[in-house]
Design an enzyme around this catalytic site. Structure first.
Site, PDB file in Angstrom:
ATOM      1  N   SER A  78     -76.221  50.328  -4.751  1.00 52.38           N
ATOM      2  CA  SER A  78     -75.319  49.514  -3.926  1.00 52.38           C
ATOM      3  C   SER A  78     -75.926  48.151  -3.603  1.00 52.38           C
ATOM      4  O   SER A  78     -75.363  47.391  -2.822  1.00 52.38           O
ATOM      5  CB  SER A  78     -74.978  50.264  -2.631  1.00 52.38           C
ATOM      6  OG  SER A  78     -76.160  50.656  -1.961  1.00 52.38           O
ATOM      7  N   HIS A  86     -32.352  36.548  11.967  1.00 57.62           N
ATOM      8  CA  HIS A  86     -31.812  36.815  10.619  1.00 57.62           C
ATOM      9  C   HIS A  86     -31.909  35.569   9.728  1.00 57.62           C
ATOM     10  O   HIS A  86     -31.097  35.399   8.813  1.00 57.62           O
ATOM     11  CB  HIS A  86     -30.359  37.294  10.666  1.00 57.62           C
ATOM     12  CG  HIS A  86     -30.095  38.350  11.682  1.00 57.62           C
ATOM     13  ND1 HIS A  86     -30.170  39.690  11.396  1.00 57.62           N
ATOM     14  CD2 HIS A  86     -29.788  38.266  13.005  1.00 57.62           C
ATOM     15  CE1 HIS A  86     -29.903  40.395  12.483  1.00 57.62           C
ATOM     16  NE2 HIS A  86     -29.674  39.553  13.485  1.00 57.62           N
ATOM     17  N   SER A 131     -48.072  20.530  -9.850  1.00 54.52           N
ATOM     18  CA  SER A 131     -47.746  21.429 -10.951  1.00 54.52           C
ATOM     19  C   SER A 131     -48.270  20.811 -12.238  1.00 54.52           C
ATOM     20  O   SER A 131     -48.355  19.593 -12.360  1.00 54.52           O
ATOM     21  CB  SER A 131     -46.228  21.595 -11.025  1.00 54.52           C
ATOM     22  OG  SER A 131     -45.840  21.903 -12.337  1.00 54.52           O
ATOM     23  N   LYS A 180     -43.546  18.149  -8.165  1.00 57.42           N
ATOM     24  CA  LYS A 180     -43.916  19.275  -7.306  1.00 57.42           C
ATOM     25  C   LYS A 180     -45.090  19.001  -6.370  1.00 57.42           C
ATOM     26  O   LYS A 180     -46.037  18.320  -6.720  1.00 57.42           O
ATOM     27  CB  LYS A 180     -44.271  20.504  -8.169  1.00 57.42           C
ATOM     28  CG  LYS A 180     -43.093  21.122  -8.878  1.00 57.42           C
ATOM     29  CD  LYS A 180     -42.078  21.761  -7.963  1.00 57.42           C
ATOM     30  CE  LYS A 180     -42.533  23.089  -7.420  1.00 57.42           C
ATOM     31  NZ  LYS A 180     -42.568  24.146  -8.439  1.00 57.42           N
ATOM     32  N   ASN A 196     -46.966  21.780  -3.996  1.00 61.51           N
ATOM     33  CA  ASN A 196     -46.859  23.202  -3.662  1.00 61.51           C
ATOM     34  C   ASN A 196     -47.763  23.625  -2.502  1.00 61.51           C
ATOM     35  O   ASN A 196     -48.898  23.183  -2.409  1.00 61.51           O
ATOM     36  CB  ASN A 196     -47.214  24.046  -4.891  1.00 61.51           C
ATOM     37  CG  ASN A 196     -46.246  23.806  -6.043  1.00 61.51           C
ATOM     38  OD1 ASN A 196     -45.071  23.519  -5.821  1.00 61.51           O
ATOM     39  ND2 ASN A 196     -46.745  23.907  -7.262  1.00 61.51           N
ATOM     40  N   GLU A 213     -49.452  30.237   0.516  1.00 63.53           N
ATOM     41  CA  GLU A 213     -49.062  31.335  -0.378  1.00 63.53           C
ATOM     42  C   GLU A 213     -50.252  32.263  -0.616  1.00 63.53           C
ATOM     43  O   GLU A 213     -50.105  33.487  -0.665  1.00 63.53           O
ATOM     44  CB  GLU A 213     -48.562  30.781  -1.705  1.00 63.53           C
ATOM     45  CG  GLU A 213     -47.199  30.108  -1.567  1.00 63.53           C
ATOM     46  CD  GLU A 213     -46.821  29.329  -2.815  1.00 63.53           C
ATOM     47  OE1 GLU A 213     -46.608  29.945  -3.856  1.00 63.53           O
ATOM     48  OE2 GLU A 213     -46.761  28.089  -2.737  1.00 63.53           O
ATOM     49  N   TYR A 248     -73.075  62.890   6.370  1.00 65.08           N
ATOM     50  CA  TYR A 248     -72.978  61.807   5.386  1.00 65.08           C
ATOM     51  C   TYR A 248     -72.554  62.340   4.021  1.00 65.08           C
ATOM     52  O   TYR A 248     -73.005  63.376   3.571  1.00 65.08           O
ATOM     53  CB  TYR A 248     -74.332  61.098   5.258  1.00 65.08           C
ATOM     54  CG  TYR A 248     -74.333  60.007   4.202  1.00 65.08           C
ATOM     55  CD1 TYR A 248     -73.889  58.728   4.512  1.00 65.08           C
ATOM     56  CD2 TYR A 248     -74.752  60.271   2.897  1.00 65.08           C
ATOM     57  CE1 TYR A 248     -73.871  57.734   3.543  1.00 65.08           C
ATOM     58  CE2 TYR A 248     -74.730  59.289   1.925  1.00 65.08           C
ATOM     59  CZ  TYR A 248     -74.297  58.018   2.247  1.00 65.08           C
ATOM     60  OH  TYR A 248     -74.269  57.046   1.304  1.00 65.08           O
ATOM     61  N   GLN A 270     -70.555  55.111   0.907  1.00 69.32           N
ATOM     62  CA  GLN A 270     -71.132  53.850   0.422  1.00 69.32           C
ATOM     63  C   GLN A 270     -70.015  52.856   0.063  1.00 69.32           C
ATOM     64  O   GLN A 270     -70.238  51.649   0.054  1.00 69.32           O
ATOM     65  CB  GLN A 270     -72.021  54.137  -0.791  1.00 69.32           C
ATOM     66  CG  GLN A 270     -72.646  52.917  -1.401  1.00 69.32           C
ATOM     67  CD  GLN A 270     -73.780  53.275  -2.362  1.00 69.32           C
ATOM     68  OE1 GLN A 270     -74.865  53.638  -1.924  1.00 69.32           O
ATOM     69  NE2 GLN A 270     -73.523  53.203  -3.647  1.00 69.32           N
TER      70      GLN A 270
HETATM   71  N1  ARG Z   1     -76.597  53.036   0.096  1.00 73.72           N
HETATM   72  C1  ARG Z   1     -76.231  54.129   0.924  1.00 73.72           C
HETATM   73  C2  ARG Z   1     -74.896  53.809   1.612  1.00 73.72           C
HETATM   74  O1  ARG Z   1     -74.547  52.687   1.654  1.00 73.72           O
HETATM   75  C3  ARG Z   1     -77.264  54.350   1.968  1.00 73.72           C
HETATM   76  C4  ARG Z   1     -77.309  55.741   2.517  1.00 73.72           C
HETATM   77  C5  ARG Z   1     -77.845  56.666   1.514  1.00 73.72           C
HETATM   78  N2  ARG Z   1     -78.016  57.981   2.012  1.00 73.72           N
HETATM   79  C6  ARG Z   1     -78.110  59.036   1.219  1.00 73.72           C
HETATM   80  N3  ARG Z   1     -78.228  60.176   1.787  1.00 73.72           N
HETATM   81  N4  ARG Z   1     -78.032  58.921  -0.082  1.00 73.72           N
HETATM   82  O2  ARG Z   1     -74.198  54.654   2.087  1.00 73.72           O
END
Ligand code: ARG
Length: 457
Positions: A22, A155, A276, A282, A284, A289, A316, A321
């Site tokens: 992540s 309306h 445009s 135009k 815009n 939007e 958890y 994540q």
């Molecule tokens: N990168 C993980 C998250 O964002 C951190 C927590 C990880 N915990 C675990 N038990 N694998 O959720």
């Protein structure tokens, strides 16, 4: 080698590593992660769980990492599992064995629950600040248009006359409630989860209150399973942001209508419009939007969070994540939208004559014409019927109530006199609507004062 290599007989598949990692999206929490770790290490040292000297080494090491990331000297390793693992590994690389003691009495589960809260608390402050700026931009504009008469609609049909200031202040009130929702979210999010451990707390004699103090939270979470399990605070924030975006989107929709040739109530500054590639004439309203479009995306983020959480067993689960990309996107999007909307609104030209002309044409004073008869003693339903007949007559003759000759009025009721023209003049119609919350300049002035007082609280 991953941190947990001891338990495994093989290295992780590269694709799984990428899939699992992540760091691409959680690296943005590095400051909060380091701040949290410094507080944790301080507490560990003070409680004698690790040596004071080691606690100090850890803290110095973490500060060095922070400076190096801030200055671009240290880059994130894309192969790291997440920001937490990256910083811990870097610390150990720098300070050796002391670094390996940082994670004592802590789990990534409570660590991530802490980091995301700290990160979002800061974001809420920023969103609140720019929302206040937007409200100020709106009230500044409203002050200039207390007497700018425009049609009010229901309306999307012309209904009764209001002023542009009155219309603007409707949005200021909506945004004020948005701030209230952000404040509520902030309050509930402000609970410190560290010390929940993986899910079941810890046997170490930690001092959660001390960490809470060091990180300036209002209090500590009261149940370790809850502390690591819930993301209701993300959902609550995404919900507050979604509602705010809904308001911004509605305002945008109106601006889009107002700058069309059919309305031409406003003209966007050239710096806030686009042309445009083929049609030379135009201009815009892309900004508005896009805000309307991005609102859909924020609703998507809220939906992601709600759906992601709805069947997760405690505590958890890795599904969680996924919270980050959704809530970060919501936060980034709302900030981007508000920050673009403010200068676009402030530079927008209001074409008062067109607003006024539109208000003059739509028989918008028909209610006032009926009220004129009521004030002369006629029951409202009779007055309503007579006025309807008058409107039909005007349409037949191609005139408005203001230009319909008095003999036409008299044909329908003796109660009509020359003073009817004054009673149904647009200015009278607006200026007399002095009820609290109404469009008369003095009522709107009070609304502006109220909103400004509230945001200064
Ligand atoms: N990168 C993980 C998250 O964002 C951190 C927590 C990880 N915990 C675990 N038990 N694998 O959720």
């Amino acid at each position: 080698m991953p941190m947990w290599a001891g338990r495994f007989s093989k290295d992780i598949d590269e694709r799984v590593n990428d899939f699992n990692s992540s760091i691409k999206f959680d690296a943005r929490m590095y400051r909060h992660d380091i701040k949290g770790s410094i507080a944790h290490a301080t507490m560990l040292g003070e409680c004698g769980i690790i040596d004071k000297s080691e606690s100090e080494i850890i803290i110095d090491g973490l500060k060095g990492i922070l400076t190096d990331i801030d200055n671009g000297v240290l880059e994130f390793d894309p192969n790291a599992e997440d920001i937490h693992m990256f910083i811990e590994a870097e610390l150990t690389k720098r300070v050796g064995d002391a670094g390996k003691r940082l994670h004592t009495a802590r789990s990534r589960n409570d660590q991530v629950a802490l980091d995301i809260r700290m990160y979002l608390l800061d974001e809420i402050k920023e969103i609140r600040e720019i929302t206040v700026k937007l409200i100020r931009a709106i009230t500044d504009m409203a002050k200039e248009h207390l007497e700018t008469v425009m049609p009010g609609y229901t309306h999307l049909q012309r209904a009764q006359p209001i002023t542009f200031a009155h219309h603007l202040m409707a949005y200021a009130n909506m945004l004020l409630r948005d701030i209230g929702r952000l404040d509520d979210t902030y309050k509930r999010m402000n609970q410190m989860p560290l010390g929940s451990g993986a899910l079941a707390g810890t046997t170490y004699k930690i001092d959660r209150q001390r960490v809470c103090e060091l990180l300036d939270f209002d209090g500590i979470t009261q149940n370790s399973l809850d502390g690591v399990s819930d993301r209701d605070f993300c959902i609550e924030l995404a919900s507050a942001i979604s509602i705010l975006m809904m308001h911004l989107s509605r305002f945008s929709e109106e601006i889009i209508l107002w700058c069309s040739w059919e309305f031409k109530f406003v003209e966007l500054d050239d710096a806030y419009a686009t042309g445009s590639s083929i049609m030379p004439q135009k201009k815009n309203p892309d900004v508005t939007e896009l805000i309307r479009g991005k609102t859909a995306r924020v609703y998507g983020d809220l939906n992601t969070l709600l759906s992601m959480m709805k069947n997760l067993s405690l505590a958890y689960d890795k599904d969680m994540q996924e919270d980050k990309e959704a809530i970060f996107d919501a936060v980034d999007t709302v900030k981007l939208c508000i920050n673009t909307f403010i200068p676009m609104l402030s530079t927008m030209t209001v074409i008062k004559e067109n607003m006024r002309n539109a208000a003059a044409k739509g028989f918008i004073n028909a209610t006032d014409c009926a009220d004129y008869l009521v004030k002369k003693g006629m029951p409202f339903r009779d007055a309503y019927k007579i006025t309807g007949t008058l409107v039909a007559r005007c349409i037949e003759l191609g005139v408005t109530l203001e230009t319909l000759p008095i003999n036409e009025y008299k044909k329908l009721s003796d109660s009509f006199d020359e003073d009817v023209y004054k009673a149904i003049s647009l200015d009278t119609c607006v200026m007399q609507r002095k009820s609290a919350g109404g469009p008369a300049p003095e009522s709107v002035k009070a609304q502006i004062e109220y909103v400004l007082r509230e945001i200064d609280k």
